[in-house]
Design a protein around this motif. Structure first.
Motif, PDB file in Angstrom:
ATOM      1  N   PRO A 113     -19.327   9.274   9.246  1.00  0.00           N
ATOM      2  CA  PRO A 113     -18.351   8.928  10.294  1.00  0.00           C
ATOM      3  C   PRO A 113     -17.597  10.146  10.826  1.00  0.00           C
ATOM      4  N   HIS A 114     -17.382  11.114   9.962  1.00  0.00           N
ATOM      5  CA  HIS A 114     -16.657  12.312  10.393  1.00  0.00           C
ATOM      6  C   HIS A 114     -17.537  13.182  11.294  1.00  0.00           C
ATOM      7  N   LEU A 115     -18.771  13.331  10.884  1.00  0.00           N
ATOM      8  CA  LEU A 115     -19.681  14.137  11.690  1.00  0.00           C
ATOM      9  C   LEU A 115     -19.926  13.468  13.047  1.00  0.00           C
ATOM     10  N   LYS A 116     -20.091  12.172  12.996  1.00  0.00           N
ATOM     11  CA  LYS A 116     -20.282  11.416  14.243  1.00  0.00           C
ATOM     12  C   LYS A 116     -19.049  11.556  15.134  1.00  0.00           C
ATOM     13  N   GLY A 117     -17.868  11.512  14.505  1.00  0.00           N
ATOM     14  CA  GLY A 117     -16.628  11.648  15.265  1.00  0.00           C
ATOM     15  C   GLY A 117     -16.560  12.971  15.996  1.00  0.00           C
ATOM     16  N   LEU A 118     -16.950  14.035  15.312  1.00  0.00           N
ATOM     17  CA  LEU A 118     -16.907  15.355  15.932  1.00  0.00           C
ATOM     18  C   LEU A 118     -17.952  15.463  17.041  1.00  0.00           C
ATOM     19  N   ARG A 119     -19.162  15.012  16.729  1.00  0.00           N
ATOM     20  CA  ARG A 119     -20.238  15.098  17.726  1.00  0.00           C
ATOM     21  C   ARG A 119     -19.904  14.258  18.968  1.00  0.00           C
ATOM     22  N   ASP A 120     -19.378  13.064  18.749  1.00  0.00           N
ATOM     23  CA  ASP A 120     -19.044  12.198  19.884  1.00  0.00           C
ATOM     24  C   ASP A 120     -17.954  12.811  20.756  1.00  0.00           C
ATOM     25  N   ARG A 121     -16.993  13.444  20.101  1.00  0.00           N
ATOM     26  CA  ARG A 121     -15.935  14.092  20.888  1.00  0.00           C
ATOM     27  C   ARG A 121     -16.506  15.215  21.741  1.00  0.00           C
ATOM     28  N   LEU A 122     -17.380  15.999  21.144  1.00  0.00           N
ATOM     29  CA  LEU A 122     -18.011  17.082  21.910  1.00  0.00           C
ATOM     30  C   LEU A 122     -18.784  16.503  23.090  1.00  0.00           C
ATOM     31  N   GLN A 123     -19.498  15.426  22.836  1.00  0.00           N
ATOM     32  CA  GLN A 123     -20.282  14.809  23.911  1.00  0.00           C
ATOM     33  C   GLN A 123     -19.371  14.317  25.036  1.00  0.00           C
ATOM     34  N   GLU A 124     -18.251  13.717  24.663  1.00  0.00           N
ATOM     35  CA  GLU A 124     -17.289  13.262  25.678  1.00  0.00           C
ATOM     36  C   GLU A 124     -16.751  14.441  26.482  1.00  0.00           C
ATOM     37  N   VAL A 125     -16.432  15.516  25.776  1.00  0.00           N
ATOM     38  CA  VAL A 125     -15.881  16.699  26.446  1.00  0.00           C
ATOM     39  C   VAL A 125     -16.901  17.265  27.441  1.00  0.00           C
ATOM     40  N   LEU A 126     -18.140  17.356  27.012  1.00  0.00           N
ATOM     41  CA  LEU A 126     -19.170  17.912  27.895  1.00  0.00           C
ATOM     42  C   LEU A 126     -19.395  17.000  29.101  1.00  0.00           C
ATOM     43  N   GLY A 127     -19.378  15.700  28.849  1.00  0.00           N
ATOM     44  CA  GLY A 127     -19.527  14.754  29.955  1.00  0.00           C
ATOM     45  C   GLY A 127     -18.373  14.868  30.940  1.00  0.00           C
ATOM     46  N   ASP A 128     -17.174  14.982  30.408  1.00  0.00           N
ATOM     47  CA  ASP A 128     -15.995  15.132  31.269  1.00  0.00           C
ATOM     48  C   ASP A 128     -16.089  16.411  32.092  1.00  0.00           C
ATOM     49  N   THR A 129     -16.532  17.476  31.451  1.00  0.00           N
ATOM     50  CA  THR A 129     -16.632  18.748  32.158  1.00  0.00           C
ATOM     51  C   THR A 129     -17.664  18.660  33.281  1.00  0.00           C
ATOM     52  N   SER A 130     -18.793  18.024  32.984  1.00  0.00           N
ATOM     53  CA  SER A 130     -19.810  17.876  34.026  1.00  0.00           C
ATOM     54  C   SER A 130     -19.248  17.096  35.213  1.00  0.00           C
ATOM     55  N   TRP A 131     -18.547  16.034  34.886  1.00  0.00           N
ATOM     56  CA  TRP A 131     -17.970  15.200  35.952  1.00  0.00           C
ATOM     57  C   TRP A 131     -16.922  15.990  36.733  1.00  0.00           C
ATOM     58  N   ASN A 132     -16.093  16.732  36.023  1.00  0.00           N
ATOM     59  CA  ASN A 132     -15.079  17.545  36.690  1.00  0.00           C
ATOM     60  C   ASN A 132     -15.709  18.590  37.601  1.00  0.00           C
ATOM     61  N   LEU A 133     -16.789  19.176  37.136  1.00  0.00           N
ATOM     62  CA  LEU A 133     -17.470  20.183  37.959  1.00  0.00           C
ATOM     63  C   LEU A 133     -18.012  19.546  39.243  1.00  0.00           C
ATOM     64  N   GLN A 134     -18.543  18.342  39.091  1.00  0.00           N
ATOM     65  CA  GLN A 134     -19.072  17.660  40.284  1.00  0.00           C
ATOM     66  C   GLN A 134     -17.942  17.338  41.263  1.00  0.00           C
ATOM     67  N   ILE A 135     -16.834  16.854  40.723  1.00  0.00           N
ATOM     68  CA  ILE A 135     -15.685  16.526  41.587  1.00  0.00           C
ATOM     69  C   ILE A 135     -15.160  17.786  42.257  1.00  0.00           C
ATOM     70  N   THR A 136     -15.032  18.842  41.490  1.00  0.00           N
ATOM     71  CA  THR A 136     -14.477  20.077  42.033  1.00  0.00           C
ATOM     72  C   THR A 136     -15.381  20.629  43.134  1.00  0.00           C
ATOM     73  N   GLY A 137     -16.694  20.533  42.908  1.00  0.00           N
ATOM     74  CA  GLY A 137     -17.613  20.983  43.958  1.00  0.00           C
ATOM     75  C   GLY A 137     -17.387  20.216  45.246  1.00  0.00           C
ATOM     76  N   THR A 138     -17.242  18.916  45.104  1.00  0.00           N
ATOM     77  CA  THR A 138     -17.007  18.075  46.295  1.00  0.00           C
ATOM     78  C   THR A 138     -15.706  18.469  46.988  1.00  0.00           C
TER      79      THR A 138
END
Lengths: 212, 295
Positions: free
Chosen positions: A108-133
């Motif tokens: 559960p701890h490893l999953k917690g860390l990995r999931d957070r990283l995945q969320e962060v990367l997803g957020d960053t991708s989305w932010n980059l797309q918004i910023t480009g627009t």
């Protein structure tokens, strides 16, 4: 129509180009990173599976029963839970040993860390797309103050698009995969029960029949 | 043959050795005393589930983590790719003369922190990889140590079996058995700690943390009952050592999660919210200041 300022046109064109190409390009890499990371979770619960021997009650007095709106839960009294093997402690009266499937406590701890990283990367991708627009809108907004500048910016950007030397964004940004999303599947390598994936592609191998 | 297969093969061998010694004891005692009806059953009872004592280690499968590690490596490589650095560098070098609040927001809230944020993200991906690798290493080391332990148990039991030729011979053989066991214990020590896993897991602050659990076991006994007792202690010790290592790993992971939740930084937002034609209407061409020679 007045002559446009060339340096201004170059700057606005670069701003537009950044929004239309460079930011989507980086966003695509981040989106792909979410997919790679998501693939690492394919059947991960099996990897962390463990077998434990635990005592389970054979008598009503060894369990406590909780009832709430979600239902009734029966739990072994804490003092009755013994994780050691029978040859270590012996079998208390009223309890019987049973092998149960559990997961590594690390999971559960490893999953917690990995999931957070995945969320962060997803957020960053989305932010980059918004910023480009937004950068495109900013460039448009400035250019629209002067028709000659706007026309020159349009021509310059069209020239960028034709220039093969310039790095361009992919035609399509990969879909961002957030934790918990269903895994994509690929059935060509069905004999393998584990994830598999070359760079820039996500190929998760199924060991079961594909969905129709 | 995998370590898991080897562990179960050796477990069977150990069980058989215990049984053979028990049979030998039974034969010796039959020669000097009248056997009770269920004497043999009682003699072999302590060894009936010897195989099961090793099963938990055999069921570990470190190879299951390899696909996960592979995909996390892909993630890291993607995040760390030169294309991202190049794209951001191109944006920085080409957008030189844009000024004003919007430009400032864009630079301060996005361009400037982006590289730092990306480094943290790569760092975090590396931490996830290390945590999976650590889990794998722990399981692999435990299996290797279990095999070493089994070799020691087999060696000790063979010595007992060899010396148990008769009731009186058995008494004579005790010292030799102890000597052999002592040798086995030294052999465990000389190959290094029975279980020593050194891992450097870097916390998100950059502070290096290490997992280092040192563990050694000894199997000894003058007779099968004593061997089985010390064997159980050794197996439990190995399992406890594994638990302690996992506890350390959990502690590090929990610390990373706390730090992420506390310091989560995303490049952006203020800038996005203050586009000039939406927020303050300052879309003014004067905010672009080309180099003096071209003005």
């Amino acid at each position: 129509m007045a002559e446009p300022n060339e340096a201004l046109v170059a700057e606005l064109s670069d701003l537009y180009w950044a929004g239309a190409n460079q930011f989507p390009l980086v966003a695509a890499y981040y989106a792909q990173a979410t997919r790679h990371l998501h693939n690492s979770s394919w059947r991960e619960s099996e990897a962390f599976q463990r077998t434990e021997d635990r005592l389970v009650p054979t008598r009503d007095e060894d369990v406590m029963v909780d009832e709430d709106e979600t239902g009734t839960r029966t739990t072994l009294l804490p003092e009755k839970v013994v994780w050691e093997r029978p040859w270590e402690k012996g079998k208390p009266s009223g309890l019987t040993w049973e092998s149960v499937e559990t997961r590594s406590r690390v999971y559960p701890h490893l999953k917690g860390l990995r999931d957070r990283l995945q969320e962060v990367l997803g957020d960053t991708s989305w932010n980059l797309q918004i910023t480009g627009t937004v950068l495109i809108q900013v460039a448009d907004s400035y250019a629209s103050r002067d028709e000659a500048t706007a026309e020159a910016v349009r021509e310059t950007v069209a020239g960028f698009a034709q220039d093969d030397r310039l790095v361009k964004a992919p035609e399509e940004i990969p879909t961002i995969m957030m934790p918990g999303a269903e895994h994509d599947t690929h059935v060509e390598l069905r004999e393998s029960p584990v994830p598999f994936g070359p760079d820039h592609r996500e190929v998760v191998v199924l060991d079961e029949e594909p969905k129709p | 043959m995998s370590n898991s297969d080897d562990i179960m093969t050796k477990a069977v061998e150990i069980q058989e050795l215990f049984m053979k010694i028990a049979e030998s004891d039974f034969m010796v005692e039959c020669a000097y005393a009248a056997p009770a009806g269920d004497k043999f059953s009682r003699l072999i009872e302590p060894y009936a589930d010897v195989i099961e004592r090793f099963r938990w280690a055999a069921e570990l499968d470190p190879g299951k983590y390899d696909p996960m590690l592979e995909h996390i490596e892909y993630t890291k490589a993607t995040l760390d790719s030169a294309e991202i650095s190049d794209a951001m560098a191109r944006i920085r070098t080409r957008l030189t003369y844009w000024e004003g609040n919007t430009a400032k927001d864009f630079v301060d809230n996005f361009l400037t922190p982006f590289d730092g944020v990306r480094i943290r993200q790569v760092f975090l991906a590396e931490n996830v990889r290390r945590a999976v690798q650590a889990t794998r290493d722990i399981e692999e080391t435990v299996q290797r140590d279990m095999l070493e332990l089994q070799d020691g148990i087999i060696e000790v039991l063979k010595q007992i079996k060899k010396e148990e030729k008769g009731f009186f011979d058995k008494l004579m053989a005790v010292a030799k058995v102890v000597g052999t066991i002592a040798g086995a214990a030294v052999a465990f020590g000389s190959m290094g700690p029975g279980l020593a896993i050194g891992l450097g897991l870097i916390a998100t602050t950059g502070e290096a943390m290490s997992l280092q659990e040192t563990f050694s076991v000894t199997v000894e006994g003058e007779n099968p009952a004593e061997v089985v007792e010390s064997m159980d202690k050794a197996i439990n010790g190995l399992r406890d050592a594994m638990t302690r290592e996992e506890d350390k790993l959990i502690e590090i992971l929990a610390e990373d999660i706390t730090m992420i939740d506390r310091d989560r930084v995303e490049p952006v937002p203020d800038f996005v919210c203050r586009r000039p034609d939406v927020a303050d209407g300052v879309a003014d061409l004067e905010q672009f200041r080309p180099p003096p020679s071209t003005r």
